[in-house]
Design an enzyme around this catalytic site. Sequence first.
Site, PDB file in Angstrom:
ATOM      1  N   GLU A 100       0.840  -1.215   0.000  1.00 47.05           N
ATOM      2  CA  GLU A 100       0.000   0.000   0.000  1.00 47.05           C
ATOM      3  C   GLU A 100       0.866   1.254   0.000  1.00 47.05           C
ATOM      4  O   GLU A 100       0.504   2.275  -0.565  1.00 47.05           O
ATOM      5  CB  GLU A 100      -0.953  -0.036   1.207  1.00 47.05           C
ATOM      6  CG  GLU A 100      -2.070  -1.051   0.996  1.00 47.05           C
ATOM      7  CD  GLU A 100      -2.637  -1.637   2.274  1.00 47.05           C
ATOM      8  OE1 GLU A 100      -2.417  -1.075   3.366  1.00 47.05           O
ATOM      9  OE2 GLU A 100      -3.316  -2.689   2.179  1.00 47.05           O
ATOM     10  N   GLU A 170       4.128 -10.894   0.185  1.00 46.00           N
ATOM     11  CA  GLU A 170       2.721 -10.507   0.135  1.00 46.00           C
ATOM     12  C   GLU A 170       2.302 -10.255  -1.312  1.00 46.00           C
ATOM     13  O   GLU A 170       2.504  -9.150  -1.841  1.00 46.00           O
ATOM     14  CB  GLU A 170       2.503  -9.222   0.942  1.00 46.00           C
ATOM     15  CG  GLU A 170       2.807  -9.368   2.408  1.00 46.00           C
ATOM     16  CD  GLU A 170       1.947  -8.439   3.243  1.00 46.00           C
ATOM     17  OE1 GLU A 170       1.305  -8.934   4.159  1.00 46.00           O
ATOM     18  OE2 GLU A 170       1.901  -7.233   2.960  1.00 46.00           O
ATOM     19  N   GLY A 238      -6.489  -7.546   7.877  1.00 44.21           N
ATOM     20  CA  GLY A 238      -7.872  -7.558   8.384  1.00 44.21           C
ATOM     21  C   GLY A 238      -8.082  -8.417   9.616  1.00 44.21           C
ATOM     22  O   GLY A 238      -8.732  -7.984  10.582  1.00 44.21           O
TER      23      GLY A 238
HETATM   24  C1  PEP Z   1      -1.392  -6.706   5.047  1.00 44.17           C
HETATM   25  O1  PEP Z   1      -1.875  -5.606   5.292  1.00 44.17           O
HETATM   26  O2  PEP Z   1      -0.171  -6.855   5.075  1.00 44.17           O
HETATM   27  C2  PEP Z   1      -2.290  -7.819   4.722  1.00 44.17           C
HETATM   28  C3  PEP Z   1      -1.764  -8.991   4.461  1.00 44.17           C
HETATM   29  O3  PEP Z   1      -3.629  -7.541   4.726  1.00 44.17           O
HETATM   30  P1  PEP Z   1      -4.827  -8.633   4.692  1.00 44.17           P
HETATM   31  O4  PEP Z   1      -4.475  -9.702   5.677  1.00 44.17           O
HETATM   32  O5  PEP Z   1      -6.043  -7.862   5.076  1.00 44.17           O
HETATM   33  O6  PEP Z   1      -4.881  -9.164   3.293  1.00 44.17           O
END
Ligand code: PEP
Length: 255
Positions: A100, A170, A238
């Site tokens: 992000e 990620e 989340g």
């Molecule tokens: C994150 O913010 O690093 C993330 C993995 O978010 P989420 O678990 O909501 O996908």
Amino acid sequence: MKKELRRAVIAGNWKMNNTPSQAKALIEEMKPLVKDADCDVVLCVPFIDIPAAVEAAKGSNIKIGAENIHFKASGAYTGEISADMLKEAGVEYVVVGHSERRQYFAETDQTVNLRTLAAVNAGLKAIVCVGETLEQRELGYTETLLKYQTKMALTNVTKEQLKNIIIAYEPVWAIGTGVTATADQADEGNGFCRAAIAEAYGEDVAQTVTVQYGGSMNAKNAEELVAKVNVDGGLIGGASLKAEDFSIIVKAASK
Ligand code: PEP
């Protein structure tokens, strides 16, 4: 693969959620639920929540992290927060290069590297995020990109400092979308990151580095994900906003 050489880390990333009073209440709720964890438990919280979070977590096994760090020690950088400020506030971990921040705040591989260095030079533990977009995956660039991002983030990080680095794989397409990578995709992505570390520092060193998976990890899928040989815990968005769900993930990583 030597999973036993690494300690799993479950880190919550609250993003822009929870006021200080909400932070305190959530941590109070989490403390008894995660107290028996056999993994490291971290909550990365908004800057403004740090004092309340540190106070609430005192005496527990929950460590507090920040969600970003600036790479300069001080100066005319309005709105930024330095490593020393975080240290003095009681922060132990910091998320660096979250997708992000790359997407909305123009983070580049160079600034991610500088922020990583600022963190480890100050003795903070950096959770360095890497990951491909769906388009990059479909074009077949996942391995190349993950290795590039990992090596770029670690430029000038010494072998000794690597002990304070956690890599979080990620996939951008899995963050906040409810779409989780399959356990095999997570294991493969984490493996690419570890291979990049091996290329830069040697296989023995790479086997000691914690590589998390992040992307819609939740109470239902955590057990299968963290069971994979290359998955040493998770970075949780989340599901870290709900005490019970977060504690189930912590338990899954403690097995
Ligand atoms: C994150 O913010 O690093 C993330 C993995 O978010 P989420 O678990 O909501 O996908």
